[in-house]
Design a protein around this motif. Sequence first.
Motif, short mmCIF file in Angstrom:
data_model
loop_
_atom_site.label_atom_id
_atom_site.label_comp_id
_atom_site.label_asym_id
_atom_site.label_seq_id
_atom_site.Cartn_x
_atom_site.Cartn_y
_atom_site.Cartn_z
N ARG A 218 27.47 15.28 8.96
CA ARG A 218 28.61 15.97 9.57
C ARG A 218 29.94 15.54 8.96
O ARG A 218 30.78 16.36 8.63
CB ARG A 218 28.63 15.70 11.08
N ARG A 219 30.12 14.25 8.83
CA ARG A 219 31.40 13.73 8.32
C ARG A 219 31.16 12.36 7.72
O ARG A 219 30.63 11.47 8.39
CB ARG A 219 32.43 13.65 9.45
N VAL A 220 31.55 12.19 6.44
CA VAL A 220 31.36 10.92 5.74
C VAL A 220 32.72 10.41 5.29
O VAL A 220 33.42 11.07 4.53
CB VAL A 220 30.43 11.07 4.52
N VAL A 221 33.06 9.22 5.77
CA VAL A 221 34.33 8.59 5.45
C VAL A 221 34.06 7.23 4.83
O VAL A 221 33.23 6.47 5.34
CB VAL A 221 35.21 8.40 6.71
N SER A 299 38.97 2.76 15.64
CA SER A 299 39.40 3.85 16.51
C SER A 299 40.11 4.95 15.74
O SER A 299 39.97 6.15 16.04
CB SER A 299 40.31 3.30 17.62
N GLN A 300 40.86 4.57 14.69
CA GLN A 300 41.53 5.56 13.87
C GLN A 300 40.54 6.33 13.00
O GLN A 300 40.73 7.53 12.75
CB GLN A 300 42.57 4.87 12.98
N LEU A 301 39.48 5.69 12.59
CA LEU A 301 38.45 6.39 11.80
C LEU A 301 37.73 7.43 12.64
O LEU A 301 37.24 8.43 12.10
CB LEU A 301 37.44 5.38 11.24
N LEU A 302 37.65 7.21 13.92
CA LEU A 302 37.00 8.18 14.79
C LEU A 302 37.82 9.45 14.96
O LEU A 302 37.27 10.50 15.34
CB LEU A 302 36.74 7.56 16.18
N GLU A 303 39.11 9.37 14.65
CA GLU A 303 39.98 10.53 14.76
C GLU A 303 39.82 11.43 13.53
O GLU A 303 39.88 10.95 12.41
CB GLU A 303 41.44 10.10 14.89
N GLU A 304 39.60 12.69 13.75
CA GLU A 304 39.44 13.61 12.61
C GLU A 304 40.79 14.18 12.19
O GLU A 304 41.72 14.26 12.97
CB GLU A 304 38.49 14.75 13.00
#
Length: 304
Positions: A218-221, A299-304
């Motif tokens: 879904r989303r890779v950071v 927590s900031q990484l969880l924000e899209e």
Amino acid sequence: MGVKVTALSGGVGGARMLRGFAALEDVDLTAIVNVGDDDVIYGLHVSPDIDTVIYTLAGQEGLAGWGVRDDTVAVMTALDRFPIDTWFRIGDIDFATNLFRTARLQAGWTLSQVTTAEAAVFGVEATVLPASDDPIRTQVHVPGEGWLPFQHYFVDRQHLSPVDDVRFVGVDRARPAPGVLQAIEDADLIVIGPSNPPLSIWPILAIADVADTLVEARRVVAVSPLIDGRPLKGPADKVMEGLGLPAGTAGVVAAYEGILDELVVDSVDRSDTEVDLGVRIRALPTRIGAVEAAATLASQLLEE
């Protein structure tokens, strides 16, 4: 059930990022950990990255980021008396972990089973998975010398030798450990920790089906291990240069070509967010030596 986060991790940097997610409420965390650093030392099966992740999540990591805090060295002191090269130092508590792992593997347990038991002993609630139960051994190529086992390069030589190639012996026969692909498929967010891309993350990506499954995630950071072009620890910049990757942020993107949706760089590299590298670049504080800083970043990484 909270937000499902699956993280790919190597050693110290990845482990510190993991404890940030573990500090948040409503996060269901799974760590997929590099096993390319594994080796047999003094007859013991050592899994340095797995141990670093577990010790860090347990809040018991050593001050340097590895080993166990305030560990003693009675076994190594006694071993020094014998005609054996003791270049690889293991603390007493760490020795016990490796003794347990070796005995269980010899009894027929898988590395996954050993890792689950170890995590339980240290009170770690996150799911910790070795990338594979099969043996994978990272080797680096030193110009003029040939191939070196990873631990001899990293510990014995203190990662000072130049590297112009890397390979993962056994990876062609290795399969993902049970739960690895499912953890990637089920995740709301995949995070690649600020680990050395070629040495800590590529051994995971090289395992059959892992990279392909990540492409469909879904989303890779990824969090860059470089700050102003250099790592806080380790030889990531030098290894990347030796392998022909571009310098700085462009090199990190190239190391994960085709996999990333987003790369997070440190705030000092904010100008890189204006460069078109084919993925979204976001600047955040990535110095996560303190748990609070790691939790803020998580927590900031969880924000899209």
